[in-house]
Design an enzyme around this catalytic site. Structure first.
Site, PDB file in Angstrom:
ATOM      1  N   LYS A 125       0.861  -1.187   0.000  1.00 32.30           N
ATOM      2  CA  LYS A 125       0.000   0.000   0.000  1.00 32.30           C
ATOM      3  C   LYS A 125       0.885   1.219   0.000  1.00 32.30           C
ATOM      4  O   LYS A 125       2.025   1.175   0.477  1.00 32.30           O
ATOM      5  CB  LYS A 125      -0.883   0.028   1.255  1.00 32.30           C
ATOM      6  CG  LYS A 125      -2.121   0.884   1.099  1.00 32.30           C
ATOM      7  CD  LYS A 125      -3.191   0.101   0.371  1.00 32.30           C
ATOM      8  CE  LYS A 125      -4.508   0.801   0.296  1.00 32.30           C
ATOM      9  NZ  LYS A 125      -5.551  -0.158  -0.088  1.00 32.30           N
TER      10      LYS A 125
HETATM   11  N1  GLU Z   1      -7.170   0.015  -3.455  1.00 33.79           N
HETATM   12  C1  GLU Z   1      -7.908  -1.168  -3.764  1.00 33.79           C
HETATM   13  C2  GLU Z   1      -7.977  -2.079  -2.555  1.00 33.79           C
HETATM   14  O1  GLU Z   1      -7.855  -1.644  -1.430  1.00 33.79           O
HETATM   15  C3  GLU Z   1      -7.394  -1.868  -5.026  1.00 33.79           C
HETATM   16  C4  GLU Z   1      -5.972  -2.297  -4.991  1.00 33.79           C
HETATM   17  C5  GLU Z   1      -5.463  -2.812  -6.329  1.00 33.79           C
HETATM   18  O2  GLU Z   1      -6.225  -2.894  -7.268  1.00 33.79           O
HETATM   19  O3  GLU Z   1      -4.271  -3.105  -6.398  1.00 33.79           O
HETATM   20  O4  GLU Z   1      -8.240  -3.241  -2.679  1.00 33.79           O
END
Ligand code: GLU
Length: 439
Positions: A125
Site C-alpha cells: 500500500k
Molecule cells: N485500493 C484497492 C484495494 O484496497 C485496489 C488495490 C489494487 O487494485 O491493487 O483493494
C-alpha cells in the site's frame, strides 16, 4: 537555477504524526487479528513473527512547487507487507490522515485479500499525507510525479504494482505510468493498474470493487434464502466503491434506502432513485450528494445512516467507522465491508454477540484488485478483453472465494471474518514454507 532556488520560499508541511489518531489504530487491529488466527491455525511461530512485520517500508519526502511558487514538502509512504505469493499489489491513497502505521496495516490487508481470492500477488500500500481538495490539478500532477519518482526504486511490474485507492483515480494512475515510462525510456504501462482504458486500462475496473461488493451481497442473501427484491440497503460513502455498489445492487432489484458521503446522508424508506442521485453527483463540482433533494427524501447524518433500519449495511468510506459506541445500535442484520478496516475489534465482538453477519473487507471489497489482476494480465499479453469477459471472470472469482470462505467458516464454526483470515493466512504461510527462507 541557484538564483531560482534562493528566490522561492520553502514551506514544510507539519511532520506527519499519528498522535491525533485514535488508539488502537488500524495496525493494532490488523496485528490482533493475525495473532488470533495464528493461534487458531497453530501457525509456526517463526512464520507468525515474519507475517507480523512488513518486508519493506519506504518513507519519502515529496517536494512540490505549488502554484504560488512556494515549495511544499509532503510525506509519502510505500509499504510492501509480503511478496510470498507474488509481486506486491495495492493502492495509493491521498488523505490528510495518511501515516506509516495506517499504510502498513492496509498493506497487510492487501496480502490477505489477494490470498483469500486466490490471485498471485502479495500485498502493498502507498499514500501521501495531503488534502487533495486543497490542491490544483497541476499541483496534484506534480505531487504524483515526484512521489512516483521517489518510490520507483521499489516498484516494477514484477515487483510492486500500485493502483487507485481513497482520493486517487485513473488520471493519477496515468501520471504514474507516464512518469515511469519517461524515466525508463520505454512504455511501462503494466507498472500500475486502474489506468484509463486508452493507456491499457481494463474495461470494468472502475466499477469492479462496487460490483464485487454487490456480488458477495447477492451470494450472502442466497445463503440466507432471502430475495434481493425484499432487501433494504444503506451505503456509507458515495465514492468509487459506494456509488458503484449502490448502483449495481439497485439494478439487481434491492431497495437502496440510505446513502451518505462527507456532505451528509439521504434517506427514503420507500427506496432512493439511484440513477437520479448519480446524475446529481456527476454534475456536482466535487461529486458530492450535497444539495440533492426529491419528494420523500430526508436528510440524515452519517451516524444516523449507520444505525438506520435496513437489512444490509455497506460501510464503503474509511476505516473504524463501526465502533464500540455505535455497534450496539446497528439495526442491519448483515454488514458487507466495502471499505478497508471499517470495523474496530470491540465493535466486531459486539456485532458477533448480536448475531450480525459480517462479510469482511478482505473478501467483500476484493473485486477491485481482482480486476486489477485482469488488467495486469491483459497488459502483459497486450491482448484486451471485452467488458462481458471481465465481469464474467470477476463473478467467477468472487463467487468461488465467497463459497470457500462460507463453507470453511461453517465447517470450523467461526464467523466469516475469522474464516476468511484463516484461509488467507494459511495460504500465505504455505507459500513462505514452500519457498523457504532465503538464503
Ligand atoms: N485500493 C484497492 C484495494 O484496497 C485496489 C488495490 C489494487 O487494485 O491493487 O483493494
Amino acid at each position: 537555477m541557484e538564483r531560482y532556488i534562493r528566490e522561492i520560499s520553502v514551506e514544510i508541511c507539519p511532520e506527519p504524526s499519528a498522535a491525533h489518531l485514535p488508539t488502537p489504530d488500524l495496525w493494532d487491529t490488523v496485528l490482533a487479528q493475525l495473532d488470533d488466527v495464528a493461534e487458531r491455525l497453530n501457525l509456526d511461530p517463526g512464520i507468525h513473527i515474519l507475517l507480523r512485520r512488513p518486508e519493506r517500508e519506504l518513507t519519502v519526502s515529496v517536494p512540490v512547487i505549488m502554484d504560488d511558487g512556494q515549495i511544499q514538502v509532503f510525506t509519502g509512504y510505500r509499504v510492501q507487507h509480503s511478496s510470498a505469493r507474488g509481486p506486491c499489489k495495492g493502492g495509493i491513497r491521498y488523505h490528510p490522515d495518511v501515516n506509516l502505521r495506517e499504510v502498513r496495516a492496509l498493506a497487510a490487508l492487501m496480502t490477505w485479500k489477494c490470498a483469500v481470492v486466490g490471485i498471485p500477488y502479495g500485498g502493498a500500500k502507498g499514500g501521501v499525507q495531503c488534502d487533495p481538495s486543497q490542491l490544483s490539478e497541476e499541483e496534484l500532477c506534480r505531487l504524483t510525479r515526484r512521489f512516483t519518482a521517489a518510490i520507483l526504486p521499489i516498484l516494477g511490474p514484477r515487483r510492486d504494482i500500485p493502483a487507485p485507492d481513497v482520493n486517487t483515480n485513473a488520471q493519477v494512475m496515468a501520471w504514474i505510468a507516464d512518469t515511469v515510462s519517461m524515466l525508463e525510456g520505454k512504455a511501462v504501462m503494466e507498472i500500475v493498474t486502474g489506468k484509463p482504458i486508452p493507456l491499457g486500462g481494463s474495461l470494468g475496473r472502475k466499477e469492479a470493487t462496487g460490483r464485487g461488493v454487490a456480488i458477495v451481497t447477492a451470494e450472502l442473501l442466497k445463503r440466507k434464502r432471502r430475495r434481493l427484491a425484499d432487501t433494504t440497503v444503506a451505503v456509507q460513502g458515495y465514492g468509487n466503491v459506494g456509488s458503484a455498489a449502490a448502483t449495481i445492487l439497485h439494478e439487481m432489484g434491492c431497495k437502496i434506502v440510505a446513502v451518505s458521503d462527507i456532505s451528509g446522508g439521504l434517506y427514503n424508506p420507500a427506496g432512493l432513485d439511484i440513477p437520479d442521485i448519480n446524475r446529481h453527483v456527476a454534475n456536482h463540482p466535487q461529486h458530492l450528494l450535497e444539495g440533492y433533494g426529491a419528494p420523500g427524501v430526508d436528510k440524515i447524518t452519517n451516524e444516523e445512516l449507520l444505525t438506520s433500519k435496513v437489512d444490509v449495511l455497506i460501510p464503503a468510506a474509511l476505516e473504524h467507522q463501526i465502533r464500540a459506541d455505535n455497534a450496539a445500535d446497528i439495526q442491519a442484520r448483515m454488514i458487507i465491508e466495502g471499505a478497508n478496516g471499517p470495523t474496530t475489534r470491540e465493535a466486531d465482538e459486539i456485532l458477533q454477540d448480536r448475531g450480525i453477519i459480517v462479510v469482511p473487507d478482505i473478501l467483500a471489497n476484493a473485486g477491485g484488485v481482482v480486476v486489477s489482476y485482469f488488467e495486469w494480465v491483459q497488459d502483459l499479453q497486450c491482448f484486451f478483453w471485452d467488458e462481458e469477459e471481465v465481469n464474467r471472470n470477476l463473478k467467477k472469482v468472487m463467487t468461488r472465494a465467497f463459497a470457500e470462505v462460507w463453507d470453511f467458516s461453517q465447517a470450523q464454526g467461526v464467523p466469516l471474518r475469522l474464516g476468511a483470515y484463516m484461509l488467507a493466512v494459511s495460504r500465505v504461510a504455505d507459500a513462505v514454507r514452500s519457498r523457504g527462507i532465503f538464503p
